[in-house]
Design an enzyme around this catalytic site. Sequence first.
Site, mmCIF file in Angstrom:
data_model
loop_
_atom_site.group_PDB
_atom_site.id
_atom_site.type_symbol
_atom_site.label_atom_id
_atom_site.label_comp_id
_atom_site.label_asym_id
_atom_site.label_seq_id
_atom_site.Cartn_x
_atom_site.Cartn_y
_atom_site.Cartn_z
ATOM 1 N N LYS A 29 -1.245 -8.130 -20.651
ATOM 2 C CA LYS A 29 -0.485 -8.640 -21.789
ATOM 3 C C LYS A 29 -1.185 -8.282 -23.103
ATOM 4 O O LYS A 29 -0.563 -7.766 -24.036
ATOM 5 C CB LYS A 29 -0.323 -10.157 -21.671
ATOM 6 C CG LYS A 29 0.617 -10.722 -22.718
ATOM 7 C CD LYS A 29 0.666 -12.229 -22.680
ATOM 8 C CE LYS A 29 1.211 -12.729 -21.383
ATOM 9 N NZ LYS A 29 2.316 -13.630 -21.467
ATOM 10 N N ARG A 98 -2.265 -17.963 -24.246
ATOM 11 C CA ARG A 98 -1.610 -17.431 -23.039
ATOM 12 C C ARG A 98 -2.589 -16.663 -22.170
ATOM 13 O O ARG A 98 -3.379 -15.877 -22.670
ATOM 14 C CB ARG A 98 -0.498 -16.453 -23.433
ATOM 15 C CG ARG A 98 0.632 -17.085 -24.194
ATOM 16 C CD ARG A 98 1.554 -16.008 -24.777
ATOM 17 N NE ARG A 98 2.571 -16.598 -25.624
ATOM 18 C CZ ARG A 98 3.765 -16.983 -25.191
ATOM 19 N NH1 ARG A 98 4.082 -16.837 -23.933
ATOM 20 N NH2 ARG A 98 4.625 -17.537 -26.023
ATOM 21 N N GLY A 107 3.401 -16.587 -13.565
ATOM 22 C CA GLY A 107 3.460 -18.039 -13.414
ATOM 23 C C GLY A 107 2.256 -18.641 -12.714
ATOM 24 O O GLY A 107 2.221 -19.840 -12.462
ATOM 25 N N MET A 109 -0.991 -18.601 -13.725
ATOM 26 C CA MET A 109 -2.030 -19.175 -14.594
ATOM 27 C C MET A 109 -1.358 -19.899 -15.765
ATOM 28 O O MET A 109 -0.151 -20.028 -15.809
ATOM 29 C CB MET A 109 -2.970 -18.080 -15.053
ATOM 30 C CG MET A 109 -3.807 -17.566 -13.899
ATOM 31 S SD MET A 109 -4.962 -16.312 -14.407
ATOM 32 C CE MET A 109 -3.888 -15.044 -14.998
ATOM 33 N N ARG A 343 5.718 -4.628 -20.792
ATOM 34 C CA ARG A 343 4.882 -4.023 -19.747
ATOM 35 C C ARG A 343 5.756 -3.063 -18.962
ATOM 36 O O ARG A 343 6.989 -3.128 -19.029
ATOM 37 C CB ARG A 343 4.295 -5.094 -18.832
ATOM 38 C CG ARG A 343 5.334 -5.810 -18.070
ATOM 39 C CD ARG A 343 4.793 -6.904 -17.208
ATOM 40 N NE ARG A 343 5.928 -7.677 -16.775
ATOM 41 C CZ ARG A 343 5.883 -8.914 -16.344
ATOM 42 N NH1 ARG A 343 4.750 -9.553 -16.315
ATOM 43 N NH2 ARG A 343 6.968 -9.531 -15.954
ATOM 44 N N HIS A 459 1.005 -3.086 22.804
ATOM 45 C CA HIS A 459 1.856 -2.064 23.406
ATOM 46 C C HIS A 459 3.227 -2.065 22.745
ATOM 47 O O HIS A 459 3.744 -1.024 22.335
ATOM 48 C CB HIS A 459 1.974 -2.325 24.912
ATOM 49 C CG HIS A 459 2.876 -1.361 25.621
ATOM 50 N ND1 HIS A 459 4.206 -1.609 25.825
ATOM 51 C CD2 HIS A 459 2.641 -0.134 26.116
ATOM 52 C CE1 HIS A 459 4.743 -0.577 26.460
ATOM 53 N NE2 HIS A 459 3.814 0.337 26.643
ATOM 54 N N SER A 786 -9.022 15.964 17.385
ATOM 55 C CA SER A 786 -8.014 15.067 16.830
ATOM 56 C C SER A 786 -8.607 13.661 16.881
ATOM 57 O O SER A 786 -9.008 13.189 17.952
ATOM 58 C CB SER A 786 -6.726 15.150 17.641
ATOM 59 O OG SER A 786 -5.795 14.238 17.099
ATOM 60 N N CYS A 854 -4.551 11.484 15.055
ATOM 61 C CA CYS A 854 -3.319 11.092 15.731
ATOM 62 C C CYS A 854 -3.278 9.602 16.036
ATOM 63 O O CYS A 854 -2.357 9.125 16.687
ATOM 64 C CB CYS A 854 -3.108 11.911 16.996
ATOM 65 S SG CYS A 854 -4.408 11.670 18.213
ATOM 66 N N TYR A 874 -4.492 18.173 9.289
ATOM 67 C CA TYR A 874 -3.184 17.531 9.438
ATOM 68 C C TYR A 874 -3.339 16.068 9.825
ATOM 69 O O TYR A 874 -4.397 15.642 10.306
ATOM 70 C CB TYR A 874 -2.317 18.262 10.476
ATOM 71 C CG TYR A 874 -2.823 18.166 11.895
ATOM 72 C CD1 TYR A 874 -2.467 17.080 12.704
ATOM 73 C CD2 TYR A 874 -3.650 19.142 12.426
ATOM 74 C CE1 TYR A 874 -2.945 16.978 13.999
ATOM 75 C CE2 TYR A 874 -4.122 19.048 13.725
ATOM 76 C CZ TYR A 874 -3.770 17.959 14.506
ATOM 77 O OH TYR A 874 -4.243 17.852 15.786
HETATM 78 C C1 PEP Z 1 -6.170 6.654 19.549
HETATM 79 O O1 PEP Z 1 -6.993 6.072 20.245
HETATM 80 O O2 PEP Z 1 -6.180 6.633 18.305
HETATM 81 C C2 PEP Z 1 -5.090 7.421 20.178
HETATM 82 C C3 PEP Z 1 -4.273 8.153 19.457
HETATM 83 O O3 PEP Z 1 -4.931 7.286 21.524
HETATM 84 P P1 PEP Z 1 -4.227 6.017 22.202
HETATM 85 O O4 PEP Z 1 -3.631 5.194 21.110
HETATM 86 O O5 PEP Z 1 -3.215 6.557 23.134
HETATM 87 O O6 PEP Z 1 -5.379 5.372 22.882
#
Ligand code: PEP
Length: 902
Positions: A29, A98, A107, A109, A343, A459, A786, A854, A874
């Site tokens: 502010k 203020r 709101g 403070m 703002r 899961h 990976s 991954c 990636y």
């Molecule tokens: C991991 O462990 O990050 C992975 C990609 O394998 P999973 O989740 O299948 O154990």
Amino acid sequence: MAAQETVDHKYVYDFAEGNKDLKDLLGGKGANLAEMTNLGLPVPPGFTITTEACKAYLATGEEPAGLADQIAAHLADLEREMGRRLGDPADPLLVSVRSGAKFSMPGMMETVLNVGLNDRSVVGLSAQAGGNDRFAWDSYRRLIQMFGKTVCEVPGEQFEHALDEAKRAKGTTNDLDLDADDLRGLVDAYKKIFLTHTGREFPQEPREQLDLAIRAVFESWNAERAVLYRRQERIPADLGTAVNVVSMVFGNLGPDSGTGVAFTRDPGSGAQGIYGDYLANAQGEDVVAGIRNTVPLQELERLDKKSYEQLLDFMARLEGHYKDLCDIEFTIERGKLWMLQTRVGKRTAAAAFVIAGQLVDEGLIDLDEALHRVNGAQLAQLMFPRFQLDHEFQPVAKGIGASPGAASGKVVFTSARAVELAAEGTAVILVRRETNPDDLNGMIAAKGILTSRGGKTSHAAVVARGMGKTCVSGADELDVNIPAKKFAVGEHVVTEGDIVSIDGTTGKVYLGEVPVMPSEVVQYFEGSVDPEHIDNALVRAVHRIMTHADATRRLAVRTNADTGADAARARRFGAEGIGLCRTEHMFLGDRRELVERLILARTDGERADALAALLPLQRADFIEIFREMDGLPVTVRLIDPPLHEFLPPLEQLAVNVAVAQERGEDVAKEEALLAAVRRMHEENPMLGLRGVRLGLVIPGLFAMQVRAITEAAVAVTRDGAVAKPEIMVPLVGAVQELETVRAEAEKIIAEVVGDSGVEVLIGTMIEVPRAALTAGQIAEAAQFFSFGTNDLTQMGWGFSRDDVEGAFFWRYLELGIFGISPFESIDRDGVGRLVRIAAEEGRAARPELKLGVCGEHGGDPDSVHFFHEVGLDYVSCSPFRVPVARLEAGRAAVETDGSDSR
Ligand code: PEP
Ligand code: MG
């Protein structure tokens, strides 16, 4: 020395001294009031006390040395500028005090208005207002009320009761019917309340009022609601608030006065135009309190054309200056417009994209800047179907929003029933305590999944996210009884066939059907909109920004997909390959019987037969995936979970065997199975016989998979497509494990590939901390890494991924041990460091080593920035997160000015 430094410290800034970039010091502010002042807009004069003063006060409980003098000096300047003295009995200057932190905390403070009024200056105020006694006494009673509540903790209801009492005595329900005498009486009543609760008279000394109000604002930084809000919004707790002391202007001086809020564009849709509300003859707090109905801002044109036109001019100037949607608070005091706040305005996800696109069109920002103006979380929001919750839908339970989206359907409790009903075209919600790989078909068939146990990496959560399916997990208020096909929640009992609705974003569960709307952004990504002829402003903006993100990013984006259908969808969403194909689902369903044969095999021959039967089935799966991913790399991971996951549960099997024995039936086969299940039982299956360990223990298992993958690649290539298989070994912790698997795999590959021209890479997951720490050695045997950040987090922290989120993370979040689950967003300092070490040491050993991730973090916006910084090639994530990862990879690239941080 230290004292001297504190004395010299500058704690107070005149509005003319600050600017919009000083938010850390002056709060949002204060910084923006300074900016408007310097733009020449009519801001009521004032000054800002810095967040540093607040922090010093909160640390010691006392104003830092020098602050009082600096306030006195700035107040004197203000008085000179205004030609009035604070609380002068004849012609008082009044100020508002203020709060204003770096990040808006609406709101949360405190604010005190009309500071400087007392028994004498109230008369002067009336004279200033042209003899308007009513106004003066109303302002005074407001001061006592706000001051009492905020500064001296007098219970607010006491004042409310007194006000109600005054109205009752007058026979009205409207504040405006109270005249000057009534309000003078109310001031007396308020003073008595003040005295009773504080043991002292309401302070008459203006400077004392000011100092106490400033203190109260400092202290409100640590008020309980402010602390909670910060935790919720992840605002750091140590920033402190600035305090703005602003000369009062009044919107309640008659019909030619008023107050309002304005947006330079629609913060809901992003549409261009003027949006806002106006309330004549009122102060800002009346608008908030909803005492009277506001009118649309456009009405102001009729009421006060000059102010309206001036306001439009100021709004255009502010937007041009901030190059963004601004929201504004203003007051008109007897025909004179004052700007009280501006703002960069909050907006919905849709508006963020639309506005960023418009600003590019208008030449105010470039496309790089447009990327900064949106984010992956907003894009994700736009991709989910939404509930239309306009009606009175009340949730009956709240679990973890595990996989976003909105789904309604009939409740079913088994996978088989889900498949059955879905085949008839019925929408179903699969309700389980928790899911396991056996529920996969039911999960595919269901519109949504609801579990009473498990966290964000359970899961149910992981699989649902992978499918882009709505999932609420860990709704522990649900008492699920699978055999009885019902669950109880509160006083309700829901049985199979009843309809429920689940919101995978908020985790809320509703009884009955809540209407759902599809996402037009997904329809665009699905390819059902021609990018050349987009008539929807939102989709046009998304297309434009995504195109730029793709052109800018350095990280490639792949997907985690295990089926041809998922692969195809991810490809439409922009995936540039598969980063993780988990092969375990290929051992389920009718193949389970083959897995049992494999496990129960007593001779090499029996085992070889079982594997030979699995081979063509696996090959067919891979052919489908390679076809869909024609020309793109596909990382196939060899089987990871412990084999006993594919066998029936121990208890169930034991009961079946006992019952059958009782009946005198032949149970030789079941007994053998039971013995195998007992033999394979593990206390800690996550740390047991899985991944590469399984491959080394069960002869022929990995060999069969390698053969299936390579044969599939060769078959697809012979059909004219391009297969680029990358075989990935899970759970490696030592280079010797990988070398052993690799030696066997290379022989098979060489034999199968022949002259087909297919090239097969062999690499490994880095998901065991030891692998990260010996990455230099492992890279000698791996063509790619990976990062399996799910397991790396599990093993790095020693947190069981299936249990801890539901069990105790709430406490860790509450204590601030971390601000977000490390399973959701990468823990940069710990697990992230393992990734960094492995990337550096892996590349040092093998410069051409390909690096990807991954784990679930591959689709998390903040983690994507981290992986960009670390220099991975990636990220790979579930199909629905592919667009989010593309966008965030683009944002990460413009944040580092395209520089390669590797
Ligand atoms: C991991 O462990 O990050 C992975 C990609 O394998 P999973 O989740 O299948 O154990
Ligand atoms: Mg793993």
